[in-house]
Design an enzyme around this catalytic site. Structure first.
Site, short mmCIF file in Angstrom:
data_model
loop_
_atom_site.label_atom_id
_atom_site.label_comp_id
_atom_site.label_asym_id
_atom_site.label_seq_id
_atom_site.Cartn_x
_atom_site.Cartn_y
_atom_site.Cartn_z
N ASP A 1 -1.16 -4.46 1.56
CA ASP A 1 -2.39 -4.16 2.31
C ASP A 1 -2.72 -5.33 3.23
OD1 ASP A 1 -2.72 -1.77 0.81
OD2 ASP A 1 -4.91 -2.01 0.87
N ASP B 1 1.43 -4.61 -4.22
CA ASP B 1 0.34 -3.71 -3.83
C ASP B 1 -0.66 -4.48 -2.98
OD1 ASP B 1 -1.36 -1.38 -3.88
OD2 ASP B 1 -2.61 -2.48 -5.30
C1 IPM Z 1 -0.39 2.16 -2.96
C2 IPM Z 1 -1.66 2.64 -3.58
C3 IPM Z 1 -1.34 3.06 -5.01
C4 IPM Z 1 -0.89 1.82 -5.77
C5 IPM Z 1 -2.50 3.77 -5.74
C6 IPM Z 1 -3.03 4.95 -4.94
C7 IPM Z 1 -2.10 4.19 -7.11
O1 IPM Z 1 -2.65 1.66 -3.52
O2 IPM Z 1 0.54 2.95 -2.82
O3 IPM Z 1 -0.32 0.98 -2.57
O4 IPM Z 1 -1.72 1.06 -6.27
O5 IPM Z 1 0.32 1.62 -5.85
MN MN Z 2 -2.04 -0.15 -2.47
#
Ligand code: IPM
Ligand code: MN
Length: 353
Positions: free
Chosen positions: A249, A245
């Site tokens: 990003d 996660d």
């Molecule tokens: C992602 C998002 C999700 C996650 C959230 C919205 C639950 O951040 O798809 O990366 O943490 O997996």
């Molecule tokens: Mn995420």
């Protein structure tokens, strides 16, 4: 038989980018003479606002019947005060669990002309083309026990992984690497966590089934740094749920904007495809979001769920053409001239010719 696709526009900029992706999907399908049946269902905050739970049972059932699911985003600050299971995000997590989507594929690459769009120096970003393979239904997100004990003032989550869970996600990564540059970087925190020690042992053992693929291990903290100092050294990055996660990003920085990133979540049934960007409530409703992540997610749906590889390639080529011609949404324009979300979708649809 026509293919069935469920659209889950969701929250924030979700409806705008899904409308954009739908235009491109409809156009490419019409040209290919492919019949698709599209149905839209509520999820997340959009469902809560209709008095429904974040994952209405009818939405889950429609997704289970579909060939593929395209989701915009979930997340709405109006519901931030609710307990986890009642928040919009619970809708997405429930869908991952309900569809058994254990493998999340997040490609991050440089589109032409976008080398200078992000904060990385163009010579650092150039040539980057990596795929994050994130485990999606285990780890801290789902393991029990979890909870908040308000009387004692403590909260707890559990990171748990089984050999079987590690093996099946590692196979996805090794299989992907075979079709790419044959390097898997497995990311863990084996210097501290037992789950990571098991992870490393299982991945190492499995690697012997893939002699043509090189395996390296990296601690997550070192990986976080290497992703932005030398991103082009990575091919496939294999990691557990929470690390994936965070790192995915971060990988958006390589591409120049998180608005460009698509993703695919794969299990044994229908796949779920969504842009990585989230609901971005600060820019929702203004027609300025970047729809390319959603459009590229639709391309991944065509390829993975419908086996429509040529149509998927056609969408990628159209995105390529539009970006090469210099069209930019606001996130990529650095204050310069830019097009709206809906205009970008029209440009990509027109470039499909
Ligand atoms: C992602 C998002 C999700 C996650 C959230 C919205 C639950 O951040 O798809 O990366 O943490 O997996
Ligand atoms: Mn995420």
């Amino acid at each position: 038989m026509p293919h069935s696709i469920v659209l889950l526009p969701g929250d924030g900029i979700g409806p705008e980018v899904i409308a954009a992706a739908r235009l491109v999907l409809d156009t490419v399908a019409r040209r290919a003479g492919r019949e698709i049946v599209i149905e839209s269902c509520p999820i997340g905050g959009a469902a809560l606002r209709q008095g429904l739970p974040p994952l209405p049972p009818a939405t889950l059932a429609a997704c289970q019947r579909a060939d593929g699911v395209l989701l915009g985003a979930v997340g709405d600050p109006a519901f931030d005060h609710l307990p986890s299971s009642e928040r919009p995000e619970g809708g997405l997590l429930g869908l991952r669990k309900g569809l058994g989507l254990y493998a999340n594929l997040r490609p991050a690459r440089i589109w032409p002309g976008c080398e200078g769009a992000g904060p990385l120096k163009p010579e650092v970003a150039r040539g980057s083309d990596l795929l994050i393979v994130r485990e999606l239904t285990g780890g801290l997100y789902f393991s029990e026990p979890r909870g908040i004990d308000r009387d004692r003032g403590v909260a707890f989550n559990t990171m748990r992984y089984s050999v079987g869970e590690i093996e099946r996600i590692a196979r996805v990564a090794f299989d992907a690497a075979r079709r790419r540059r044959r390097l898997v970087t497995s990311v863990d925190k084996a210097n501290v966590l037992e789950t990571s020690q098991l992870w490393r042992a299982v991945v190492t053992r499995l690697a012997s089934d893939y002699p043509e693929v090189t395996l390296q291990h990296m601690y997550v903290d070192a990986c976080a740094m290497a992703l932005v100092t030398s991103p082009s050294r990575f091919d496939v990055v294999l990691t557990e749920n929470l690390f994936g996660d965070i790192l995915s990003d971060e990988a958006a920085v390589i591409a120049g904007s998180i608005g460009l990133l698509p993703s695919a979540s794969i299990g044994d049934g229908p796949g779920l495809f969504e842009p990585v960007h989230g609901s971005a409530p600060d820019i929702a409703g203004r027609d300025i979001a970047n729809p390319i992540g959603a459009i590229a997610s639709a391309a991944m749906l065509l390829e993975h769920s419908l086996g429509a590889v040529e149509e998927a390639r056609a969408i990628d080529a159209a995105i390529n053409r539009v970006l090469t011609e210099g069209h930019r949404t606001a996130d990529l324009a650095g204050g310069g001239p830019h097009v709206s979300c809906s205009r970008m979708a029209e440009l990509v649809a027109a470039a499909l010719a």
